[in-house]
Design a protein around this motif. Structure first.
Motif, PDB file in Angstrom:
ATOM      1  N   PHE A 192       0.839  -1.203   0.000  1.00 23.35           N
ATOM      2  CA  PHE A 192       0.000   0.000   0.000  1.00 23.35           C
ATOM      3  C   PHE A 192       0.871   1.249   0.000  1.00 23.35           C
ATOM      4  N   ALA A 193       1.862   1.300   0.898  1.00 25.18           N
ATOM      5  CA  ALA A 193       2.884   2.345   0.897  1.00 25.18           C
ATOM      6  C   ALA A 193       4.231   1.637   1.062  1.00 25.18           C
ATOM      7  N   PRO A 194       5.331   2.255   0.642  1.00 28.68           N
ATOM      8  CA  PRO A 194       6.629   1.577   0.722  1.00 28.68           C
ATOM      9  C   PRO A 194       6.942   1.088   2.140  1.00 28.68           C
ATOM     10  N   THR A 231     -10.959   8.009   8.785  1.00 26.65           N
ATOM     11  CA  THR A 231     -10.212   8.995   9.553  1.00 26.65           C
ATOM     12  C   THR A 231      -9.374   9.788   8.563  1.00 26.65           C
ATOM     13  N   PRO A 232      -9.508  11.107   8.518  1.00 27.35           N
ATOM     14  CA  PRO A 232      -8.819  11.884   7.472  1.00 27.35           C
ATOM     15  C   PRO A 232      -7.302  11.732   7.487  1.00 27.35           C
ATOM     16  N   ARG A 233      -6.711  11.575   8.685  1.00 23.71           N
ATOM     17  CA  ARG A 233      -5.258  11.499   8.714  1.00 23.71           C
ATOM     18  C   ARG A 233      -4.780  10.836  10.002  1.00 23.71           C
ATOM     19  N   VAL A 234      -3.950   9.821   9.849  1.00 22.51           N
ATOM     20  CA  VAL A 234      -3.163   9.307  10.972  1.00 22.51           C
ATOM     21  C   VAL A 234      -1.705   9.570  10.623  1.00 22.51           C
ATOM     22  N   PRO A 235      -0.838   9.766  11.628  1.00 24.58           N
ATOM     23  CA  PRO A 235       0.553  10.121  11.334  1.00 24.58           C
ATOM     24  C   PRO A 235       1.389   8.904  10.983  1.00 24.58           C
ATOM     25  N   ALA A 274       1.997   9.438   6.772  1.00 22.58           N
ATOM     26  CA  ALA A 274       0.689   9.963   7.164  1.00 22.58           C
ATOM     27  C   ALA A 274      -0.339   9.513   6.124  1.00 22.58           C
ATOM     28  N   SER A 275      -1.526   9.134   6.590  1.00 21.21           N
ATOM     29  CA  SER A 275      -2.465   8.509   5.660  1.00 21.21           C
ATOM     30  C   SER A 275      -3.898   8.658   6.139  1.00 21.21           C
ATOM     31  N   THR A 276      -4.816   8.593   5.187  1.00 21.95           N
ATOM     32  CA  THR A 276      -6.232   8.396   5.475  1.00 21.95           C
ATOM     33  C   THR A 276      -6.458   6.906   5.706  1.00 21.95           C
ATOM     34  N   THR A 277      -7.357   6.566   6.626  1.00 16.67           N
ATOM     35  CA  THR A 277      -7.582   5.141   6.888  1.00 16.67           C
ATOM     36  C   THR A 277      -8.961   4.889   7.470  1.00 16.67           C
ATOM     37  N   GLY A 278      -9.424   3.680   7.269  1.00 14.08           N
ATOM     38  CA  GLY A 278     -10.655   3.220   7.901  1.00 14.08           C
ATOM     39  C   GLY A 278     -10.380   2.345   9.107  1.00 14.08           C
TER      40      GLY A 278
END
Length: 255
Positions: A149-151, A172-176, A193-197
């Motif tokens: 999903f991310a490196p 959630t708009p942003r987690v660090p 940092a990412s948006t996540t469910g």
């Protein structure tokens, strides 16, 4: 104490499916729901295909339940590839167990408060107490099931049955970076940092991927990982002047 999830080979009801994926890939799916057995089958199949050393196969990429086999159609046609991999499918599905880890990472983690703002919410939806969540999160030996999903971003599992909680309806708009979030008996350690469910219950200074570090990617699929609670003040101290992004983590080499 370590909580281990029993493993058993996948049953015939979960016969692998071979599906076309674009013009230059196959998707081999071992299950529709994540489990140790499905992930073990994926890893066993990856190793088996790589051992075949088929001319024209570009990459073999496992996930939790499936494996992407990428090939060069100018060198290897799809039908020939399917015929070549078919003999190893059943063995991977019926015989594979997740191999014992060769490394175990010990990761300092701050739970709750500003670093785990959804800990109480996760306790409410799971029916577990916060104390039980912290206990099981630390007693369970997590495995790096997949990276993606991310490196360098690891998916960790599997946690006890009480952690079988769906993702949130709203994101959630942003987690660090460093957030540890959970859903469906797994955790994700976010590298960016990412948006996540998924619900964030903790945070760590450990960064599995730092582009400019001598070793950019630290985790490997199959690694074991133990979360170890530290106070919020200790966590802040560990992050201070931590140019390497280790956050106090230590890697134990297993024999």
């Amino acid at each position: 104490m370590t909580q281990d999830t029993p493993q058993s080979p996948l049953r015939a009801a979960h016969a692998p499916e071979v599906l076309p994926l674009g013009q230059d890939s196959l998707l081999v799916r071992f299950a529709r729901a994540a489990s140790f057995e499905a992930t073990a089958a994926c890893l066993a199949f990856q190793r088996a295909v790589e051992t075949l050393a088929l001319t024209g196969v570009r990459d073999v990429v496992p996930s939790l339940t499936s494996v992407s086999v990428q090939f060069d159609p100018s060198v290897l046609d799809r039908a020939t590839l399917v015929a070549a991999i078919t003999p190893v499918l059943s063995k991977a599905a019926t015989d594979a167990l997740l191999p014992a880890p060769t490394r175990r990472w010990h990761i300092p983690v701050a739970f709750g408060g500003d670093f785990g703002p959804q800990l109480s919410e996760f306790a409410e939806v799971s029916g577990l107490s916060e104390a039980q969540i912290l206990k099981e999160a630390q007693e369970t030996e997590l495995r790096v099931l997949a990276i993606g999903f991310a490196p360098g971003q690891p998916y960790l599992g599997y946690l006890p049955e009480g952690w079988q909680v769906p993702r949130q309806r709203n994101l959630t708009p942003r987690v660090p970076a460093g957030a540890i979030a959970t859903a469906v008996r797994q955790m994700v350690l976010f590298t960016n940092a990412s948006t996540t469910g998924w619900r964030q219950i903790a945070e760590t200074g450990f960064r599995p991927f730092v582009q400019d570090r001598a070793e950019p990617f630290l985790l490997r699929q199959g690694d074991a990982l133990r979360l170890e609670q530290v106070s919020h003040d200790t966590y802040r101290d560990l992050k201070r002047n931590d140019a390497e992004g280790l956050g106090g983590a230590k890697c134990e080499v297993l024999t």
